[in-house]
Design a protein around this motif. Structure first.
Motif, PDB file in Angstrom:
ATOM      1  N   GLU A 170     -19.761  40.228 -65.594  1.00 17.29           N
ATOM      2  CA  GLU A 170     -19.202  40.813 -67.068  1.00 17.29           C
ATOM      3  C   GLU A 170     -18.634  42.128 -66.837  1.00 17.29           C
ATOM      4  OE1 GLU A 170     -21.915  39.203 -69.787  1.00 17.29           O
ATOM      5  OE2 GLU A 170     -21.435  37.237 -69.412  1.00 17.29           O
ATOM      6  N   SER A 171     -19.876  42.848 -66.388  1.00 20.39           N
ATOM      7  CA  SER A 171     -19.578  44.405 -66.357  1.00 20.39           C
ATOM      8  C   SER A 171     -18.160  44.822 -65.437  1.00 20.39           C
ATOM      9  CB  SER A 171     -20.813  44.988 -65.732  1.00 20.39           C
ATOM     10  OG  SER A 171     -21.034  44.958 -64.595  1.00 20.39           O
ATOM     11  N   LYS A 174     -15.023  43.659 -67.176  1.00 22.85           N
ATOM     12  CA  LYS A 174     -14.770  44.538 -68.263  1.00 22.85           C
ATOM     13  C   LYS A 174     -14.121  45.757 -67.672  1.00 22.85           C
ATOM     14  CE  LYS A 174     -16.962  46.918 -72.274  1.00 22.85           C
ATOM     15  NZ  LYS A 174     -18.062  46.887 -73.048  1.00 22.85           N
TER      16      LYS A 174
END
Length: 178
Positions: A170-171, A174
Motif C-alpha cells: 500500500e505504501s 501510494k
C-alpha cells in the motif's frame, strides 16, 4: 535510450543491489560469526566472500581481452578459511566488487555484441554477465542465509518484515501515485 544502454543500466543497478544485500548482511556480523560453518564440508561466510572476490577479480580483470580464468587465480585456496579478521574479510569483499563494478561500468553498447572466454569456452558478453548475476546472487543468498542462522532473533531483516506485506504494498502504491 537504446535497449543495449537500458540493459547496461539495469544490470549495473541489479548488481549494486546484490552487493548492498551482502553489505547489509556483513555489517550485522561479528568476526566469529563470519567463520561459522554448519560442518567441515560447508563454507563459512568468510570463505564465500573470498571465493566471490577471487572469481570477480579473475573474471573481470581485462574482461574483454583475456580468458576469465586467470592463471594467477588459485581457486582451491579460495575455499580455505584464512581471512583472520572482519577487516580482512571486508577488504577482500570490497576489492572484488570494485574490480567487477569498475569493469561493468566501462562496458559500452558495442561491447555487448562481442564475446569473451572463460576456461576456453566462448561466451557472448551478455551471457557472461548473466552467468555472473546468477553466480553472485547465489552466493550472496548463501551469505544471507548463514547470517540469519547465526544471528537468530538478533537478525535485522533486509526486506519486508513478516506480516507487513500488505502495508508495504500500500505504501509503495501510494508513493508511485504521487
Amino acid at each position: 535510450m537504446t535497449i543495449a544502454q537500458t540493459y547496461l543500466n539495469v544490470v549495473q543497478k541489479r548488481f549494486r543491489g546484490v552487493k548492498e544485500l551482502g553489505d547489509k548482511t556483513l555489517d550485522q556480523l561479528e568476526e566469529a560469526q563470519l567463520h561459522w560453518a554448519y560442518n567441515e564440508d560447508s563454507n563459512s561466510i568468510a570463505v564465500i566472500v573470498k571465493h566471490v572476490s577471487g572469481n570477480m577479480i579473475s573474471r573481470w580483470t581485462d574482461f574483454l581481452t583475456t580468458d576469465g580464468e586467470k592463471v594467477t587465480r588459485n581457486r582451491d585456496d579460495e575455499f580455505t578459511d584464512s581471512l583472520q579478521t572482519k577487516e580482512g574479510v571486508m577488504a577482500v569483499w570490497e576489492k572484488g566488487w570494485q574490480v567487477f563494478l569498475d569493469a561493468l561500468q566501462k562496458l559500452s553498447e558495442a561491447d555487448l555484441q562481442g564475446f569473451v572466454t572463460i576456461r576456453g569456452e566462448k561466451l557472448s558478453v551478455i551471457d557472461a554477465i548473466e552467468r555472473q548475476m546468477a553466480h553472485y546472487s547465489q552466493h550472496v543468498g548463501q551469505i544471507v542465509y548463514i547470517a540469519k542462522q547465526v544471528k537468530g532473533s538478533e537478525w535485522q531483516t533486509l526486506s519486508i518484515p513478516k506480516g507487513q506485506s500488505q502495508t508495504f504494498t500500500e505504501s509503495m502504491l501510494k508513493k508511485h501515485q504521487q
